[in-house]
Design a protein around this motif. Structure first.
Motif, short mmCIF file in Angstrom:
data_model
loop_
_atom_site.label_atom_id
_atom_site.label_comp_id
_atom_site.label_asym_id
_atom_site.label_seq_id
_atom_site.Cartn_x
_atom_site.Cartn_y
_atom_site.Cartn_z
N PHE A 121 9.68 -16.63 -12.01
CA PHE A 121 11.13 -16.62 -12.28
C PHE A 121 11.68 -18.01 -12.61
O PHE A 121 12.83 -18.13 -13.01
CB PHE A 121 11.88 -16.03 -11.09
CG PHE A 121 11.68 -14.55 -10.92
CD1 PHE A 121 11.09 -13.80 -11.93
CD2 PHE A 121 12.06 -13.91 -9.76
CE1 PHE A 121 10.90 -12.44 -11.78
CE2 PHE A 121 11.87 -12.56 -9.60
CZ PHE A 121 11.28 -11.81 -10.61
N ARG A 122 10.89 -19.03 -12.48
CA ARG A 122 11.36 -20.35 -12.89
C ARG A 122 11.59 -20.41 -14.40
O ARG A 122 12.30 -21.29 -14.89
CB ARG A 122 10.34 -21.43 -12.49
CG ARG A 122 10.25 -21.69 -11.00
CD ARG A 122 9.28 -22.80 -10.68
NE ARG A 122 7.94 -22.51 -11.15
CZ ARG A 122 6.90 -23.34 -11.02
NH1 ARG A 122 7.07 -24.53 -10.44
NH2 ARG A 122 5.71 -22.99 -11.48
N SER A 131 18.91 -23.04 -14.60
CA SER A 131 19.50 -23.09 -13.26
C SER A 131 18.56 -22.51 -12.22
O SER A 131 18.45 -23.03 -11.10
CB SER A 131 20.83 -22.34 -13.23
OG SER A 131 20.66 -20.97 -13.56
N TRP A 132 17.82 -21.43 -12.58
CA TRP A 132 16.85 -20.87 -11.64
C TRP A 132 15.68 -21.83 -11.42
O TRP A 132 15.19 -21.96 -10.30
CB TRP A 132 16.34 -19.52 -12.15
CG TRP A 132 17.30 -18.39 -11.91
CD1 TRP A 132 18.67 -18.47 -11.87
CD2 TRP A 132 16.97 -17.03 -11.67
NE1 TRP A 132 19.21 -17.25 -11.64
CE2 TRP A 132 18.21 -16.33 -11.51
CE3 TRP A 132 15.80 -16.32 -11.60
CZ2 TRP A 132 18.26 -14.96 -11.27
CZ3 TRP A 132 15.84 -14.95 -11.37
CH2 TRP A 132 17.06 -14.28 -11.20
N LYS A 133 15.24 -22.46 -12.48
CA LYS A 133 14.14 -23.42 -12.35
C LYS A 133 14.54 -24.58 -11.44
O LYS A 133 13.76 -25.01 -10.58
CB LYS A 133 13.73 -23.96 -13.73
CG LYS A 133 12.58 -24.96 -13.67
CD LYS A 133 12.19 -25.45 -15.05
CE LYS A 133 11.03 -26.43 -14.96
NZ LYS A 133 10.64 -26.94 -16.31
N GLU A 140 26.21 -18.14 -7.03
CA GLU A 140 24.93 -18.84 -6.85
C GLU A 140 24.38 -18.65 -5.44
O GLU A 140 23.16 -18.55 -5.26
CB GLU A 140 25.12 -20.33 -7.14
CG GLU A 140 25.41 -20.63 -8.61
CD GLU A 140 25.48 -22.13 -8.87
OE1 GLU A 140 25.25 -22.90 -7.92
OE2 GLU A 140 25.75 -22.51 -10.03
N ILE A 182 22.61 -15.31 -5.35
CA ILE A 182 21.34 -15.38 -6.08
C ILE A 182 20.27 -16.04 -5.23
O ILE A 182 19.13 -15.58 -5.15
CB ILE A 182 21.54 -16.15 -7.41
CG1 ILE A 182 22.44 -15.35 -8.35
CG2 ILE A 182 20.19 -16.42 -8.07
CD1 ILE A 182 22.76 -16.08 -9.65
N LEU A 193 16.66 -14.57 -3.94
CA LEU A 193 15.39 -15.23 -4.26
C LEU A 193 14.63 -15.64 -3.01
O LEU A 193 13.40 -15.66 -3.00
CB LEU A 193 15.65 -16.45 -5.15
CG LEU A 193 16.22 -16.16 -6.54
CD1 LEU A 193 16.47 -17.47 -7.28
CD2 LEU A 193 15.27 -15.28 -7.34
#
Length: 316
Positions: A35-36, A41-43, A17, A20, A24
């Motif tokens: 990308f949300r 998890s990305w959101k 994480e 990542i 980002l």
């Protein structure tokens, strides 16, 4: 015949994480908004306020002009005012092609002016004394602030803005960020016919203005430059001399202070370069450019350049 055993597929590599997030952080805001939708998890990560602060910190550390934008107000023949912004690199990529701009429309026949910008946010004021913040990257705007008391003049029973426009009504103003209290603040000093009525401060997210002490001496610049949690204006010393100094306003403590210029240097223009105060001095022969590498430390002033002008070449 014996059938070959099927090959087991290796599980897909999973990035930590932390890695990542580091990737980002270096993407433009437009991509992050898209990308949300990749996964929950990305959101969650991208929507975290701390992610926005870390993304801003890394963007500011980028010495290129990739994330820099220019902003201005324009109006059309129908009386509509728009704030337009464009990226600085787009101005140089193809000079013969008009730069791509983002546009934000405001109320018709409502004069506007830009108070300042900070951390990618633009603060602007309308003729009724309301202020708002606008983020050109996300195209989101804040709620209006309470109106600041403008004390307008009155002619033929109609309100008017003297000195040729709303911006001229304010003797001094500035916009910046109070990191300690996590608040964006704006300072406005209201004047009329050269008389300073009152100086007020507003923290966005609150519903009031605070009246503070007027400036301790006469300022020679109108727009306060934001650096190291302070707003800064050029001023004249109160002892009758023509020597300049810098009057600062601490956004956290909401108090004034003084910053000394380089020895034997008188300032003409004040700005910010690489998050540091930058001073221009014109002496009739050359233009000197100075940078304060450590805020508030007079000894940290460093001369960056000396540019001859007026047909006279001067060498230091």
């Amino acid at each position: 015949m014996r059938q070959p055993r099927p090959r087991l597929l290796s599980p897909p590599a999973v990035l930590p994480e932390e890695l990542i997030a580091e990737i980002l952080y270096r993407l433009p805001v437009k991509s992050l908004l898209q990308f949300r939708c990749v996964c929950k998890s990305w959101k969650t990560l991208i929507s975290n306020p701390q992610f926005a602060k870390d993304h801003l910190r890394i963007s500011i550390s980028n010495t290129s002009l990739t994330h820099q934008r220019l902003a201005s107000f324009t109006n059309d023949n129908y009386g509509y005012y728009r704030m337009e912004t464009c990226s600085v690199p787009s101005l140089f990529e193809n000079p013969s092609t008009p730069a791509k701009t983002l546009s934000f429309q405001v109320e018709p026949y409502n004069n506007q002016f830009i108070v300042g910008s900070c951390d990618g946010l633009v603060c602007f004021c309308d003729q009724n004394g309301y202020l708002r913040l606008w983020n050109p990257c996300t195209r989101l705007e804040s709620k209006k602030s309470p109106p600041v008391d403008l004390k307008p003049g009155r002619v033929n029973h109609r309100w008017f803005w003297d000195y040729g426009g709303l911006e001229k009504r304010f003797a001094h103003y500035g916009f910046g960020y109070d990191q300690v209290n996590d608040k964006y603040k704006v300072l406005i000093a209201d004047s009329r016919h050269g008389t300073l009525y009152a100086t007020r401060v507003h923290s966005f997210g609150t519903d009031s203005w605070t009246t503070i002490q007027n400036f301790p001496c006469a300022l020679t610049s109108q727009v306060g430059k934001f650096a190291s949690g302070t707003l800064n204006w050029l001023a004249r010393k109160g002892d009758g001399s023509i020597k300049s100094l810098i009057i600062s306003f601490d956004l956290e403590k909401e108090t004034y202070g003084k910053v000394l210029l380089p020895p034997h240097v008188d300032g003409d223009e004040l700005d910010v370069l690489s998050s540091c105060l930058c001073l221009c001095e014109f002496n009739g022969i050359h233009c000197g450019l100075w940078l304060m590498k450590e805020y508030g430390i007079q000894e940290s002033w460093t001369k960056l350049a000396s540019i001859p002008y007026g047909g006279v070449h001067y060498t230091l």
